[in-house]
Every structure is written in structure tokens, then in C-alpha cells.
Design a protein around this motif. Structure first.
Motif, mmCIF file in Angstrom:
data_model
loop_
_atom_site.group_PDB
_atom_site.id
_atom_site.type_symbol
_atom_site.label_atom_id
_atom_site.label_comp_id
_atom_site.label_asym_id
_atom_site.label_seq_id
_atom_site.Cartn_x
_atom_site.Cartn_y
_atom_site.Cartn_z
ATOM 1 N N HIS A 124 69.882 21.947 24.276
ATOM 2 C CA HIS A 124 70.292 23.227 24.856
ATOM 3 C C HIS A 124 69.750 23.390 26.278
ATOM 4 C CE1 HIS A 124 71.466 24.358 20.730
ATOM 5 N NE2 HIS A 124 72.195 25.297 21.309
ATOM 6 N N TYR A 125 68.504 22.938 26.498
ATOM 7 C CA TYR A 125 67.967 22.984 27.856
ATOM 8 C C TYR A 125 68.813 22.124 28.791
ATOM 9 C CZ TYR A 125 63.633 25.315 26.440
ATOM 10 O OH TYR A 125 62.713 26.214 25.986
ATOM 11 N N GLN A 126 69.142 20.925 28.318
ATOM 12 C CA GLN A 126 69.912 20.019 29.158
ATOM 13 C C GLN A 126 71.289 20.599 29.478
ATOM 14 O OE1 GLN A 126 72.751 17.994 28.515
ATOM 15 N NE2 GLN A 126 72.584 16.913 30.495
ATOM 16 N N ARG A 127 71.857 21.312 28.529
ATOM 17 C CA ARG A 127 73.198 21.859 28.738
ATOM 18 C C ARG A 127 73.185 23.174 29.513
ATOM 19 N NH1 ARG A 127 76.529 24.299 23.784
ATOM 20 N NH2 ARG A 127 75.001 25.939 24.236
ATOM 21 N N ASP A 128 72.222 24.054 29.254
ATOM 22 C CA ASP A 128 72.313 25.430 29.735
ATOM 23 C C ASP A 128 71.272 25.818 30.776
ATOM 24 O OD1 ASP A 128 74.408 25.811 27.943
ATOM 25 O OD2 ASP A 128 73.045 26.417 26.331
ATOM 26 N N LEU A 129 70.156 25.092 30.892
ATOM 27 C CA LEU A 129 69.096 25.535 31.796
ATOM 28 C C LEU A 129 69.561 25.519 33.249
ATOM 29 C CD1 LEU A 129 66.220 26.485 32.131
ATOM 30 C CD2 LEU A 129 65.484 24.090 32.254
ATOM 31 N N HIS A 130 70.280 24.483 33.627
ATOM 32 C CA HIS A 130 70.772 24.418 35.006
ATOM 33 C C HIS A 130 71.741 25.561 35.285
ATOM 34 C CE1 HIS A 130 73.634 23.038 38.146
ATOM 35 N NE2 HIS A 130 72.514 22.657 38.745
ATOM 36 N N LYS A 131 72.620 25.827 34.335
ATOM 37 C CA LYS A 131 73.577 26.912 34.520
ATOM 38 C C LYS A 131 72.861 28.255 34.619
ATOM 39 C CE LYS A 131 78.022 28.513 32.735
ATOM 40 N NZ LYS A 131 78.760 28.034 33.907
#
Length: 473
Positions: A124-131
């Protein structure tokens, strides 16, 4: 009428001090339950009877009260439904040991479960943290003009504009109390989707155009991120400057609205006075035979004539001074005229534009997001160039043009030309009288231009100087 509706009716016809029938006259929906109750409770305790009085009901309730108390205090009611055979089978199988074994097996897998949870969190961090960071830390998605930011709810189309900075709002009053610090023109709208009746509330930021036609009750169309359309209605406005163009024209629009308001008030007052005079005239005509003859008042009042003379004199003085100023400006040349016009415009529109410029520089998206529950610590500025990208103003498609000819337009009188002609004639009259001689060069005086037709003394004749005497021989 359905059975569910009948079952909600009383057991029998209701009347004061009337016994409850037990056999006949009952609600059909309650006939079978009442028959079982009579056979199981009433007949054993009160005997076979056709009705039950209030005293019988009290006696019956008192006899059944101990049973109700015992039933309420009985333990194991939930287990009783299983039956004695099932309960004994469960006790004989020693279920506690089986449950302890299952708990031990789950405990042994604790490490694997924690590892799975950590991997899930990492994904989830990899998918959403940047966003999340580019939307609430750097606001990259908002400023780069590409994909909409995750807090943008959709697009509002209203007053020939499209507003892309729209956010969902749960409590309009609470949101408005903090969002007012954003310095942005905000419109709160209630949106309803036809067919499904789905409702939502949004706040839209107007960052380009003007606010002349924005008002509570104005309707528009809102499209959410999924492309679904809603009927939107403005319910609340937070007014702030929208653009420098609006600030430039604002003083003139206010002046026009003030003139219209004064004219409307004067017209209403004149209409009321006219109605009163007509009523008085009608009353006078109706009572003409009863009224005594009185001498007619003088038609012209000396005081009125004097007041009119003073008024016309003041108007003439003002116009004379105005024409004098205009002639003085004309004497400055083309650059002086342009400078005077620019100075007047800056004097009128300058303060409004300066105030709007200061407020537009302070526009900030942070309070709007903070009022929506987002913990935003950064300052997301919305300057004038960026604001024009958030609100699109309707434009004609390329190659199209306005059709300015109205086949149904009413014929208008050229009042502007009449006024201009009147001013020119008044200026010529003042020039002819010599009132402008102090503002004009000597060669443009009334005597030099109009000659003997001008009032006042004629110009003095030019006397040639005498020749000096010849020297003595």
C-alpha cells in the motif's frame, strides 16, 4: 387491505368499560392466537367464559406474575434451544481441549500473519504513498495541470464557466467558517442526481471571470469524477475578488447600479405622488358642490422663480467650469489629453485594483482543505495565472463570430448624440459670449473669431508707430 395491515388493528372494537370478547367480534388476524391463549391460560385459571372484564384481567395477570418472574430469572435460556441431547453430546466431547488446540495453532502462525500484514502495508505504501505526497505535500497533481488531484470532486458548470476546483463538503456552516480565510470566491452548492435522488454538497472556487451573475439560488450542472451529472444549486457564497479585470470595472458598475437605484426610488416616489394627486383631484371633483369658492392662488411664485434662477445659474457655472477644464486639457496637446484620461481612470479604478491585487496574492488552498478535515500544513498559493487554469471561461469556437444584428430590436433614439450636440452648442455659446477667453489663446478669443457678431467691445485698432523726424541738415 393486506394481512399485515389488519394485524395492526385492535383485538376487538374499543369502547369505554367494555369487556374484551374472547370468542366472537375479534380481529380475524388474532382469532387463532386468542383461541390458544384462552384454552391455555384463561380457561384453566378463570373457567370457560365468552369475555374478560378488567377485574378478570387483573386477577389473571396476578396469577401469572410468578411464572413470568421465574421465566425471566431462568438461566441457560440460549442453550435450552439446543435440546438436552445436544447439550450432553457437547459436554461429552470435551470442546475446551479442541478450542485450546485451535488457539495454539493460530498462535504458532502469528509470525506468518504479521509478515503478511507487513507486506500488505508495504504494498500500500508503494502504491499510495507517492500519490498522497504529491497531493497533500507538494500538490504536484494540482499544479501540473494533468491528472486532477485526489481531493478534486469534479467540475461545476455555471454562469458560462467551468470550475475544476470543487471539493465535497459534509457540513457547509462549519466548512465556511474556516474556508473564508482562503481569500477565494467560494460557492457552496447542493447537488441532486435525477432518477436516483442521490444528494451531495460541494464547494467550488471561482478564480476567473466576475461575480455579477453569481447569487444564491443560481443553478448549474456538476459532473463528478465518474462522469455522473447532478443538478447543482448555489446555497451560500463567500465573496472575494475574482480577477483584476473585475476589480477594474467594479467602481463603474457600482456607480451604474447606484444611478439605477436612485432612478427607481425617484420613479417610485413620483408614482406615489402622482397617485396621491389623482386621489386628491378625484376627491375634490366629487366634493366640488360642497366646497366654498376660494380665490385661485397665483400661478407663479416669486420664490420658485428665484430658486429656479439660482439652480440654472449653478448648472451654468458648473458647465462653464467643465468646458474650461476641457479646453485647458485640449491646450496640453495629444499627450496631455492621454495623460489626463489615464489619470482619471487610475483615480477611479486604482484603489479597487490595488485592494484586489493584495487579496488575490493571498489566495490559499490550505484553509479550504483544512476545513474539509485534511491536516494540511503547507501553503498552497493560488495566484492569478494559476487561477485562470482552475476556472475556464466560455469562449466562441474558432472561426465563429457574433451576430450583432437583432431583427427584433426596438428603434432607439440617439440620446447620446443629442447630449453631445447640446454640449457643443453650449460650448459655442460660451465661446461667443467670451466666457472662455481666459482659457483660450488671444488669437482664439471671441472678438477675433466672431468679430462684430460677438458681444462686448470691439478690438482696439492697431495704430502704426510714427516715423522718426528726419535729421537736420
Amino acid at each position: 387491505m393486506t394481512a399485515q395491515e389488519v394485524i395492526r388493528f385492535p383485538l376487538a372494537q374499543v369502547a369505554a368499560a367494555k369487556p374484551l370478547p374472547l370468542r366472537s367480534g375479534l380481529n380475524p388476524a388474532w382469532a387463532d392466537p386468542m383461541n390458544s391463549w384462552v384454552n391455555d391460560a384463561v380457561k384453566p385459571l378463570r373457567g370457560d367464559r365468552g369475555e374478560l372484564s378488567e377485574a378478570d384481567w387483573a386477577t389473571l395477570s396476578a396469577k401469572l406474575a410468578p411464572y413470568g418472574a421465574w421465566l425471566g430469572s431462568k438461566a441457560g435460556v440460549s442453550v435450552e434451544k439446543l435440546g438436552i441431547a445436544r447439550v450432553r453430546a457437547i459436554l461429552a466431547s470435551n470442546p475446551k481441549a479442541a478450542l485450546d488446540a485451535l488457539v495454539a495453532r493460530d498462535k504458532a502462525e502469528e509470525g506468518n500473519v504479521n509478515a503478511v500484514a507487513s507486506v500488505d502495508r508495504l504494498l500500500h505504501y508503494q502504491r499510495d504513498l507517492h500519490k498522497l505526497c504529491v497531493n497533500f505535500v507538494s500538490f504536484k497533481d494540482l499544479y501540473d495541470g494533468g491528472e486532477p488531484a485526489i481531493f478534486q470532486a469534479g467540475t461545476l458548470f455555471l454562469d458560462q464557466r467551468s470550475c475544476t476546483l470543487c471539493l465535497h463538503v459534509e457540513d457547509v456552516g462549519k466548512h465556511a467558517s474556516m474556508a473564508a480565510m482562503a481569500g477565494t470566491y467560494l460557492a457552496y452548492c447542493d447537488c441532486v442526481r435525477k432518477g436516483s435522488g442521490e444528494k451531495l454538497s460541494i464547494v467550488a472556487a471561482f478564480t476567473d471571470g466576475d461575480s455579477d451573475n453569481l447569487m444564491v439560488g443560481r443553478n448549474g450542472i456538476f459532473y463528478d469524477r465518474k462522469g455522473r451529472d447532478y443538478d447543482a444549486t448555489i446555497t451560500k457564497l463567500i465573496e472575494n475578488p475574482i480577477s483584476l479585470r473585475e476589480a477594474f470595472w467594479s467602481p463603474y458598475k457600482k456607480f451604474v447600479r447606484l444611478i439605477e437605484s436612485l432612478i427607481s426610488k425617484r420613479a417610485a416616489a413620483a408614482d406615489a405622488a402622482s397617485s396621491n394627486k389623482m386621489a386628491e383631484a378625484a376627491e375634490t371633483a366629487a366634493n366640488a358642490d360642497k366646497a366654498a369658492s376660494t380665490p385661485a392662488p397665483p400661478k407663479i411664485d416669486v420664490g420658485t422663480v428665484a430658486a429656479m434662477g439660482v439652480a440654472f445659474g449653478a448648472i451654468g457655472t458648473f458647465l462653464t467650469a467643465l468646458v474650461g477644464y476641457l479646453m485647458g486639457v485640449l491646450a496640453w496637446g495629444i499627450y496631455g489629453i492621454i495623460g489626463a484620461i489615464v489619470g482619471v481612470i487610475l483615480l477611479i479604478s486604482g484603489p479597487s485594483m490595488i485592494l484586489a491585487f493584495i487579496k488575490l496574492r493571498k489566495r490559499n488552498l490550505g484553509p479550504i482543505l483544512d476545513a474539509n478535515g485534511w491536516a494540511v500544513n503547507s501553503s498552497a498559493k493560488v495566484n492569478v495565472p494559476f487561477g485562470t487554469t482552475l476556472t475556464g471561461v466560455a469562449k466562441l469556437p474558432p472561426g465563429s463570430q457574433y451576430e450583432t444584428t437583432d431583427p427584433f430590436a426596438e428603434k432607439r433614439r440617439p440620446w447620446g448624440f443629442y447630449l453631445f450636440l447640446l454640449v457643443v452648442l453650449f460650448g459655442l455659446f460660451k465661446w461667443w459670449r467670451g466666457d472662455l477667453n481666459t482659457y483660450l489663446p488671444e488669437k482664439l478669443g471671441n472678438q477675433q473669431i466672431f468679430g462684430t457678431f460677438a458681444p462686448g467691445p470691439a478690438p482696439a485698432a492697431t495704430v502704426a508707430p510714427e516715423a522718426p523726424p528726419a535729421p537736420a541738415k
